[in-house]
Every structure is written in structure tokens, then in C-alpha cells.
Write an enzyme that holds these catalytic residues in place. Structure first.
Site, PDB file in Angstrom:
ATOM      1  N   GLU A 247       0.843  -1.197   0.000  1.00 36.96           N
ATOM      2  CA  GLU A 247       0.000   0.000   0.000  1.00 36.96           C
ATOM      3  C   GLU A 247       0.872   1.238   0.000  1.00 36.96           C
ATOM      4  O   GLU A 247       1.597   1.511   0.977  1.00 36.96           O
ATOM      5  CB  GLU A 247      -0.929   0.023   1.205  1.00 36.96           C
ATOM      6  CG  GLU A 247      -1.812   1.267   1.241  1.00 36.96           C
ATOM      7  CD  GLU A 247      -2.707   1.341   2.457  1.00 36.96           C
ATOM      8  OE1 GLU A 247      -3.311   2.403   2.687  1.00 36.96           O
ATOM      9  OE2 GLU A 247      -2.803   0.340   3.180  1.00 36.96           O
TER      10      GLU A 247
ATOM     11  N   LYS B  11      -8.101 -14.875  16.524  1.00 36.93           N
ATOM     12  CA  LYS B  11      -8.337 -14.478  15.125  1.00 36.93           C
ATOM     13  C   LYS B  11      -9.781 -14.065  14.863  1.00 36.93           C
ATOM     14  O   LYS B  11     -10.279 -14.233  13.739  1.00 36.93           O
ATOM     15  CB  LYS B  11      -7.919 -15.595  14.173  1.00 36.93           C
ATOM     16  CG  LYS B  11      -6.446 -15.992  14.267  1.00 36.93           C
ATOM     17  CD  LYS B  11      -6.103 -17.096  13.273  1.00 36.93           C
ATOM     18  CE  LYS B  11      -4.626 -17.442  13.325  1.00 36.93           C
ATOM     19  NZ  LYS B  11      -4.248 -18.127  14.554  1.00 36.93           N
TER      20      LYS B  11
ATOM     21  N   ASP C 277       1.928 -14.001  12.951  1.00 36.79           N
ATOM     22  CA  ASP C 277       0.755 -14.561  12.273  1.00 36.79           C
ATOM     23  C   ASP C 277      -0.107 -13.402  11.792  1.00 36.79           C
ATOM     24  O   ASP C 277      -0.735 -12.713  12.600  1.00 36.79           O
ATOM     25  CB  ASP C 277      -0.032 -15.437  13.245  1.00 36.79           C
ATOM     26  CG  ASP C 277      -1.146 -16.211  12.561  1.00 36.79           C
ATOM     27  OD1 ASP C 277      -1.520 -15.835  11.439  1.00 36.79           O
ATOM     28  OD2 ASP C 277      -1.654 -17.184  13.150  1.00 36.79           O
TER      29      ASP C 277
ATOM     30  N   HIS D 281      -2.446  10.303  -1.664  1.00 33.20           N
ATOM     31  CA  HIS D 281      -2.647   8.973  -2.258  1.00 33.20           C
ATOM     32  C   HIS D 281      -2.575   9.032  -3.782  1.00 33.20           C
ATOM     33  O   HIS D 281      -2.082   8.091  -4.416  1.00 33.20           O
ATOM     34  CB  HIS D 281      -3.990   8.384  -1.813  1.00 33.20           C
ATOM     35  CG  HIS D 281      -3.897   7.620  -0.531  1.00 33.20           C
ATOM     36  ND1 HIS D 281      -3.771   6.252  -0.495  1.00 33.20           N
ATOM     37  CD2 HIS D 281      -3.880   8.032   0.760  1.00 33.20           C
ATOM     38  CE1 HIS D 281      -3.699   5.848   0.759  1.00 33.20           C
ATOM     39  NE2 HIS D 281      -3.763   6.908   1.547  1.00 33.20           N
TER      40      HIS D 281
END
Length: 585
Positions: A264, A396, A472, A570
Site C-alpha cells: 500500500e 483471530k 501470524d 494517495h
């Protein structure tokens, strides 16, 4: 001169006639002779096969019903039988002629090599004879100087117009067995004893099965032995993610260069600007509040009363020491901190919390929980363990229990940004930041019913640091729980900003932290491996760095929003004018 000509080229084999072949000549396949494209031919024979089978079965069933002998065959049945035989023979070649020609019509490797040598030799001979004048018109019959030879291109069979890796004959046989299903793809590493070779064979088999090329997915340059049995199964390559550096980030008087793996645009640059503002204002302070990984099995009893009996037993302080001894047998680092229970009818959820040293600790706490469950079966033989994880952990998934009780490392990080730094570096004002934070991160998130999402983009920074350091990535769900607070201090001149993150789940040993690239990023932060001074010190330090990076990211993004710079930045840094398709070709 003839002797010199022979010495400059390979002798031509006399076992087959010489053939002049252009280097740019297209290779033809047996399937090109079909009147229809290969996929249409397959469709026609599929339809013919099943139509014939259906027609014959229907007729035979009618004969059986009417007691007509099956030996009595009509002309239509004869045609159907011939159609069945023809389509069956065609489909016997694994649903297409390509597979048959690869087995029967494909020449041996030596034949291809000899043909290539003949073609190259023939081209060189024709070039050598291309003189401007005959030998008889001059005494000097030496060859005229030739331009530098162009590199010889080896003609290979292509898949989607891209070259395929040349493999040995033994590898080719293994690939065929994988494609046919006789050799399981997951067993290649154990059968071959070579992880790199297993990945190459699996990759080629996958390309043949799917008909899709993996040309853009790298295979070389990776240690496949390092992931065997711990990081990834059935690998066919690896994905490249660029790593940027934000910093120096000044936390608790120490500077860190923060690695961030992301695709990104603007993310690293924005976080870096936040690090600059924090550094110029004297740095940030990060405090660890809690450190404990959780695992919550679910057990069931015949009655709710029996479930309540176990709950009271586990929460009795007199029984904790006994349970801790049983739990702690699983590891020299895992130490039981507490057990929190919740009842739902006859079901009981037991949330164990323990320290795990420098490991993230999921496996460690699970082993300790299993020890306790086995111990409890003696006094509670009617206890039925439904699962080692009952989602009361919670792993998670966004969950209020993690937001309130915490999981992993609970950290708060704060900084006071001077007013002139806010104006010169962040291009906004203290008042604008405070107001926007209240309207966006607090009120806006409450309107959305957010759970732990009272921030601008904490998950952006958490995920980028997690990927770079071998954590993770899926645990960014609960690790990104964060509330960002801003208020004006020192008579409204300066800005106090803080992030509170109750469930940062990180480790510096085990899992992906052992891979070379991720280990290098941990080494950059000074937290590689287990701490030699104090168990768990490296993982706790990594958690404080994550919180500090989130603080920098929140500060910079909120400033861009307050100043109206988000879209402009951006469009400048997150939009490429480069034609990627041309660059890759």
C-alpha cells in the site's frame, strides 16, 4: 579450407536425412490436425459418449422388460455401440489428445537435442558460405569477417507462451504420477528428500493440471527446508512483498527502525512522518500492562449443576496451586496466571491465561490446558471435552473478551507533540486534530458499532510489521484492537496523543520468525530470538514497538485528514503511471 570448415561445426549425424529448419519456425502439435479446436473436440466426444451410453441402457432396459433377447441388435444400436467405442477410445487418453501425444508421440530428450544441433549446424554452414565473391576471383580465399553471432535460443515447449522449466526424465515420470493422482502431492518432500526439487515438481504438475502458468511466481532463491513441517505445506514458490523502513521511532529513550512489509503506497511514508513528529517532540513512552496468552476449551456435563460445580472448583483460590503445578509441566516458560469461567447451560468455557516467554505461545498454552483437562477427568469423570478451543479465547476473531480482558500483550503508548511540530511537520493544528479524533475515532466508531475499532487505521501498521517480522498476519484481527485518544495540553498549545492496545499477540521465536528475511527484520529491531537476560523481554519489547508504530501512523493519518491532504497524497504516492504489463514483459 574444408578441414577448417569441419572443425568449426559439429559433425552431422548420418543416421537421418539432413533437414533445413528455420530457427523461428513454429512447432506444430498432433492436435492441430483436428478439424475443431481441442476443447470443442473434447466436448463433442463427451456428448457422444454419454448419449450412446444413455441410448443403449434405455434400449436394453426396454428389452429386459419385454423379454426381448439382448442379442437382437437394431441398426440404431449398432451405430450407438460404434459411437460408444470411438468416444471411449478418445476419452481414454485422459480427456484429450494432448496427453496421448505426450506419451506416444513425444520424442526422447536425446532426439530433440540432436535435432537442435543439426538445425544450428545447418544455419552456421549457410552463413559460412555467404561470401560476397567466388573463391576463383581472388587468391585470398579466406572467409570475410562475420558479425558477432547472436545468442542461440533453445526452443522449448511452451505453456501459455511462456517457457517451462526443463526437468530430468525421472522428474518427468514423477510429474506424470502426480498428475494422474497415483502420487499424492503432499508426499513429495518425504519421498524425494529434497524440498526444492519437490516444490519444482509440484509446481510443474499444477501447471499441467490447471493449464495456467506460474511464470510470475518465483521458485528459486528460497530455503524450502526451513519451512518444512512448521510454516507451509505443499509449496510451489513464494510471494515477494517489499519491505520499507519507518523511523527512527524514539520510544522510552531508544531509537528503532521499524520494518513494514506492505504493497500500500503512502503507508510507510505516512508512518515515517509520524515517527519524525514524535522524535522532534522528545519521543514516546510505552508501558506494558499485561502479558498473558489465553486458550479456552469447552466442556459439557449432563446437568448445569455439574458444570457449576467445576466452575466453583476452578475459581477456588485453594485449588489454583494444584492446577498451576499440573499446567506448568508442559513448558519451562509457560506459567499459569489464572482461569476465568463462563457457563452456558450445561456447557462450561474455561479461559486459561499464562505467560509464554518470547514465544507467541498458542501451542504452549494448549499443551498446558490439555494437561489440566486430563487431570480434571479424575474428579469429574462425567466431563465431556467438546473442543480444546471453544472461541472464548478468542483467537483471530474480534471479541469483547479480548477488548476487555486482553490477550497477549496489553500496551499503552503516549506522546506529547509540540504545537509548532504539529503546524510545521503535520501541517495542521492541535484544535483540528482533537475535534476530528472525537468525531471520527470515538463518535463515528460508536455509530458504526465498532468493537475495538476506535482508531483511524491501526490494522494497517500492525499487519505490515507482523508480515515483516514473521508474526501470524491473521492475528491482526484482535491485535489491532485500539482506541486512539487526543487532547490539548499545556494551555492548548500542545497535543497529547495515546493509543491503548489490549491484545497485541507477538513472539520472537517459533513460526515465521525463524525464516531468514523475517529474522533479519527482528534483528534490525534488536529483538531476534529469545532474550538471554529475561524470559519474554524480546517479545514484550516488540509489542511496545508495534504500539509506538501505531501511534506514529495514527498521528500522521489524522493530520492528513484534518488538513485535507489524504486524497492528494494517495494520488501522488499510491497511483502508478507505469505500465506494469510492459515492464513485466
Amino acid at each position: 579450407m574444408e578441414a577448417r570448415r569441419r572443425s568449426s561445426t559439429k559433425p552431422v549425424q548420418s543416421l537421418k536425412p539432413t533437414k533445413t529448419v528455420s530457427v523461428d519456425e513454429d512447432l506444430t502439435k498432433a492436435s492441430d490436425a483436428l478439424p475443431l479446436p481441442l476443447h470443442l473436440s473434447n466436448a463433442v466426444f463427451f456428448t457422444l459418449f454419454f448419449s450412446a451410453v444413455y441410448f443403449l441402457l434405455s434400449n436394453w432396459r426396454e428389452k429386459i422388460r419385454t423379454s426381448t433377447p439382448l442379442s437382437v441388435v437394431t441398426y440404431s444400436e449398432i451405430i450407438a455401440i460404434l459411437a460408444f467405442v470411438a468416444s471411449f477410445i478418445y476419452l481414454l487418453g485422459f480427456f484429450g489428445i494432448d496427453f496421448v501425444q505426450s506419451l506416444i508421440l513425444r520424442p526422447q530428450t536425446e532426439v530433440w537435442n540432436s535435432e537442435d544441433d543439426d538445425e544450428v549446424a545447418d544455419v552456421l554452414l549457410r552463413k559460412e558460405d555467404a561470401r560476397k565473391v567466388p573463391c576463383g576471383q581472388a587468391l585470398n580465399c579466406s572467409l570475410p569477417p562475420l558479425p558477432p553471432p547472436a545468442p542461440i535460443v533453445t526452443v522449448q515447449k511452451v505453456l501459455d507462451e511462456k517457457p517451462v522449466t526443463v526437468l530430468t526424465e525421472e522428474d518427468e515420470e514423477i510429474i506424470k504420477s502426480v498428475v494422474a493422482g497415483t502420487t499424492p502431492s503432499y508426499s513429495l518432500e518425504s519421498k524425494l528428500g529434497d524440498c526444492k526439487r519437490a516444490a519444482a515438481i509440484r509446481r510443474e504438475a499444477l501447471q499441467r493440471l490447471t493449464g495456467k502458468s506460474l511464470e510470475g511466481l518465483p521458485l528459486d532463491g528460497f530455503d524450502y527446508e526451513s519451512i518444512l513441517g512448521q510454516c507451509c505445506e505443499m509449496p510451489v514458490g513464494y510471494v515477494q512483498i517489499p519491505v520499507g523502513i519507518a523511523g527512527p521511532l524514539l520510544i522510552n529513550g531508544r531509537e528503532y527502525s521499524v520494518p513494514m512489509a506492505t504493497t500500500e503506497g503512502c503507508l510507510v511514508a505516512s508512518t515515517n512522518r509520524g515517527c519524525k513528529a514524535i522524535h522532534l517532540s522528545g519521543g514516546a513512552t510505552s508501558t506494558l500492562l499485561r502479558d498473558g496468552m489465553t486458550r479456552a476449551p469447552v466442556v459439557r456435563f449432563g446437568t448445569a449443576k455439574r458444570a457449576a460445580d467445576l466452575k466453583l472448583y476452578l475459581e477456588d483460590p485453594d485449588n489454583f496451586d494444584t492446577l498451576a503445578v499440573v499446567f506448568n509441566r508442559s513448558s519451562r516458560f509457560g506459567r499459569l496466571q489464572g482461569i476465568k469461567c463462563a457457563i452456558a447451560g450445561k456447557n462450561l468455557y474455561l479461559r486459561f491465561t499464562c505467560t509464554t516467554g518470547d514465544a507467541m505461545g498458542m501451542n504452549m498454552v494448549s499443551k498446558g490446558v490439555q494437561n489440566v483437562l486430563d487431570f480434571l477427568q479424575t474428579d469429574f469423570p462425567d466431563m465431556d471435552v467438546m473442543g480444546i478451543s471453544g472461541n472464548f479465547c478468542s483467537d483471530k476473531k474480534p471479541a469483547a473478551v479480548n477488548w476487555i480482558e486482553g490477550r497477549g500483550k496489553s500496551v499503552v503508548c503516549e506522546a506529547i507533540i509540540k504545537g509548532d511540530i504539529v503546524r510545521k511537520v503535520l501541517k495542521t493544528t492541535v484544535e483540528s486534530l482533537v475535534e476530528l479524533n472525537m468525531l471520527k475515532n470515538l463518535t463515528g466508531s460508536a455509530m458504526a458499532g465498532a468493537l475495538g475499532g476506535f482508531n483511524a487505521h491501526a490494522s494497517n501498521i500492525v499487519t505490515a510489521v507482523y508480515i515483516a517480522t514473521g508474526q501470524d498476519p491473521a492475528q491482526n484481527v484482535e491485535s489491532s484492537h485500539c482506541i486512539t485518544m487526543m487532547e490539548a495540553v499545556n494551555d492548548g498549545q500542545d497535543l497529547h496523543i495515546s493509543v491503548t492496545m489490549p491484545s497485541i499477540e507477538v513472539g520472537t521465536v517459533g513460526g515465521g520468525t525463524q525464516l531468514a528475511s523475517q529474522s533479519a527484520c527482528l534483528n534490525l529491531l534488536g529483538v531476534k530470538g529469545a532474550s538471554k537476560e529475561s524470559a519474554g523481554a524480546n517479545s514484550r519489547m516488540l509489542a511496545t514497538v508495534v504500539a509506538g508504530a501505531v501511534l506514529a501512523g495514527e498521528l500522521s493519518l489524522m493530520s492528513a485528514l484534518a488538513a485535507g491532504q489524504l486524497v492528494k497524497s494517495h494520488m501522488k504516492y499510491n497511483r502508478s503511471n507505469k505500465d506494469v504489463s510492459k515492464a513485466s514483459s
